[in-house]
Enzyme design. Sequence first.
Site, PDB file in Angstrom:
ATOM      1  N   GLU A 127     -20.589 -89.049  93.956  1.00 20.26           N
ATOM      2  CA  GLU A 127     -20.994 -88.200  92.841  1.00 20.26           C
ATOM      3  C   GLU A 127     -19.759 -87.575  92.210  1.00 20.26           C
ATOM      4  O   GLU A 127     -18.885 -87.105  92.911  1.00 20.26           O
ATOM      5  CB  GLU A 127     -21.893 -87.097  93.415  1.00 20.26           C
ATOM      6  CG  GLU A 127     -22.744 -86.440  92.402  1.00 20.26           C
ATOM      7  CD  GLU A 127     -23.463 -87.458  91.565  1.00 20.26           C
ATOM      8  OE1 GLU A 127     -23.049 -87.609  90.405  1.00 20.26           O
ATOM      9  OE2 GLU A 127     -24.407 -88.111  92.049  1.00 20.26           O
ATOM     10  N   LYS A 186     -13.278 -91.616  95.160  1.00 16.61           N
ATOM     11  CA  LYS A 186     -13.777 -90.249  95.011  1.00 16.61           C
ATOM     12  C   LYS A 186     -12.686 -89.243  95.409  1.00 16.61           C
ATOM     13  O   LYS A 186     -12.399 -88.293  94.677  1.00 16.61           O
ATOM     14  CB  LYS A 186     -15.028 -90.075  95.876  1.00 16.61           C
ATOM     15  CG  LYS A 186     -15.509 -88.669  96.038  1.00 16.61           C
ATOM     16  CD  LYS A 186     -16.129 -88.104  94.779  1.00 16.61           C
ATOM     17  CE  LYS A 186     -16.177 -86.610  94.832  1.00 16.61           C
ATOM     18  NZ  LYS A 186     -17.133 -85.962  94.019  1.00 16.61           N
ATOM     19  N   CYS A 242     -14.434 -78.525  96.174  1.00 13.79           N
ATOM     20  CA  CYS A 242     -14.012 -79.928  96.334  1.00 13.79           C
ATOM     21  C   CYS A 242     -12.512 -80.170  96.376  1.00 13.79           C
ATOM     22  O   CYS A 242     -12.038 -80.931  97.209  1.00 13.79           O
ATOM     23  CB  CYS A 242     -14.601 -80.770  95.205  1.00 13.79           C
ATOM     24  SG  CYS A 242     -16.339 -81.072  95.439  1.00 13.79           S
TER      25      CYS A 242
HETATM   26  C1  UDX Z   1     -14.700 -80.832  90.561  1.00 10.76           C
HETATM   27  C2  UDX Z   1     -14.559 -82.142  89.761  1.00 10.76           C
HETATM   28  O1  UDX Z   1     -14.296 -81.834  88.381  1.00 10.76           O
HETATM   29  C3  UDX Z   1     -15.819 -83.003  89.905  1.00 10.76           C
HETATM   30  O2  UDX Z   1     -15.645 -84.244  89.239  1.00 10.76           O
HETATM   31  C4  UDX Z   1     -16.096 -83.254  91.371  1.00 10.76           C
HETATM   32  O3  UDX Z   1     -17.265 -84.030  91.560  1.00 10.76           O
HETATM   33  C5  UDX Z   1     -16.224 -81.920  92.090  1.00 10.76           C
HETATM   34  O4  UDX Z   1     -15.042 -81.124  91.897  1.00 10.76           O
HETATM   35  P1  UDX Z   1     -15.809 -78.443  90.130  1.00 10.76           P
HETATM   36  O5  UDX Z   1     -15.212 -78.037  91.437  1.00 10.76           O
HETATM   37  O6  UDX Z   1     -17.218 -78.076  89.852  1.00 10.76           O
HETATM   38  O7  UDX Z   1     -15.704 -80.038  89.952  1.00 10.76           O
HETATM   39  O8  UDX Z   1     -14.935 -77.732  88.990  1.00 10.76           O
HETATM   40  P2  UDX Z   1     -13.793 -78.131  87.938  1.00 10.76           P
HETATM   41  O9  UDX Z   1     -14.304 -77.859  86.598  1.00 10.76           O
HETATM   42  O10 UDX Z   1     -13.219 -79.459  88.197  1.00 10.76           O
HETATM   43  O11 UDX Z   1     -12.678 -77.005  88.243  1.00 10.76           O
HETATM   44  C6  UDX Z   1     -12.036 -76.886  89.516  1.00 10.76           C
HETATM   45  C7  UDX Z   1     -11.017 -75.740  89.504  1.00 10.76           C
HETATM   46  O12 UDX Z   1      -9.893 -76.076  88.685  1.00 10.76           O
HETATM   47  C8  UDX Z   1     -11.565 -74.430  88.910  1.00 10.76           C
HETATM   48  O13 UDX Z   1     -11.072 -73.342  89.662  1.00 10.76           O
HETATM   49  C9  UDX Z   1     -11.006 -74.411  87.506  1.00 10.76           C
HETATM   50  O14 UDX Z   1     -10.887 -73.111  86.989  1.00 10.76           O
HETATM   51  C10 UDX Z   1      -9.642 -75.047  87.748  1.00 10.76           C
HETATM   52  N1  UDX Z   1      -9.046 -75.656  86.531  1.00 10.76           N
HETATM   53  C11 UDX Z   1      -9.685 -76.695  85.911  1.00 10.76           C
HETATM   54  C12 UDX Z   1      -7.826 -75.187  86.071  1.00 10.76           C
HETATM   55  O15 UDX Z   1      -7.239 -74.261  86.637  1.00 10.76           O
HETATM   56  N2  UDX Z   1      -7.276 -75.798  84.964  1.00 10.76           N
HETATM   57  C13 UDX Z   1      -7.884 -76.842  84.326  1.00 10.76           C
HETATM   58  O16 UDX Z   1      -7.305 -77.335  83.349  1.00 10.76           O
HETATM   59  C14 UDX Z   1      -9.123 -77.300  84.815  1.00 10.76           C
END
Ligand code: UDX
Length: 453
Positions: A127, A186, A242
Amino acid sequence: MFQIKKICCIGAGYVGGPTCSVIAQMCPEIQVTVVDVNESRIKAWNSDTLPIYEVNTPTKTYGMGKGRAADLKYIEACARRIVEVSNGYKIVTEKSTVPVRAAESIRRIFDANTKPSLNLQVLSNPEFLAEGTAVRDLKEPDRVLIGGDETAEGQRAIRALSCVYERWVPQTRIITTNTWSSELSKLAANAFLAQRISSINSISALCEATGADVEEVARAIGMDQRIGSKFLKASVGFGGSCFQKDVLNLVYLCEALNLPEVASYWQQVIDMNEYQRRRFACRIIDCLFNTVTGKKIALLGFSFKKDTGDTRQSSSIYISQYLLDEGANLHIYDPKVLKQQIQQDLSSTSEPNRVSELVTVTTDPYQACQSAHALVICTEWDMFKDLDYERIYQRMLKPAFLFDGRRVLDHLHPQLQSIGFQIETIGKKVTSVRIPYTPSASLAEPPSKKPKI
Ligand code: UDX
């Protein structure tokens, strides 16, 4: 061709819930059942108040690989149960993140316990959904990945699962691979995403030291189509359930396979993230004339990103911990995270008495800022753009420091400056008179390597 008519999903959390809802909506002729050991979670799904829970492949908290290897005990228990209760032909699909080669372990458990009436095929179908956009990610996925055995039986199972997705996903977006490639993809996808954030955060440190602006650099490099503009937002560090887990899992896998150079390459992504959190906390202390002891600091935002109440691995926890270690009085506000959650998160990293003595959780951002020396933004909630900063400034001690760890207030800088704020932004040159701070033992190393006080 074999046609899937019934799907049973084990785990009614963040992956199982939305995935099965979308499958059920898109394939009305398939009977979709979701089961979970947690009865109240199932009840919540059947009510009007849906549970905000996560499906977990927890990291091991004991023994070999502690803190890094995924804990397979639930998957193993699950595999044994499947053999016990199943008959006939079944396709068993791993969806939540599992370590590379988990499918093989599952298959071995099946093979060792098989019965004549049973024929089990194992597929990997990871996923890629992110919190806050799960349903959209499911309905319009960038790709659907299905990994399986290269045998005719394996290919037949892949075909059957692919048919389920083909109801709403264009065939060109459905990729099939062998099982290990699918499992590794993944981990690799999350590691690459995390790596981009660590890369831009490393550049933010350079920007602060030179006078370049990380937003401008990100825009300039992101317009190169080979690089792309997404995931280049400098921040206080990535959080969430994750990224850290999957990168550490990858590091562990590389070490186990005797690839130390590869392991240390990926470990740097985590080290840079911890450095970024520490660096931000140090900058706050530097600017507040080298001490935060006894000072009131308003911390806005505790979830790991906006639009979720999830705090797992949130940078806010680490930044709070650094400031608490220095004796700061923290007044924390988050629009979605509950008080108990914040107290629980902080008590797991700092001494509970210290937390009850130094931490106040409030439901009013203005109250958090009353008589504060500094305001620190840790999560990019949209509502922080609309606060009444004039009112906040009036309530704060002077000089009133504002630390923007998410660049949410960039567009308001001229206004905020004319109000009188001393603004410090991630990835932009430090503007305050700054006394370089020599980190105390607590700030000199990441919390993960520190014993609990
Ligand atoms: C992530 C992956 O995007 C997803 O594909 C996977 O299945 C699960 O893990 P998620 O953990 O929900 O999803 O959040 P995501 O939007 O990826 O952000 C992760 C972290 O990175 C957050 O703390 C966010 O604030 C940070 N982030 C994200 C940054 O600091 N800068 C960015 O440019 C993008």
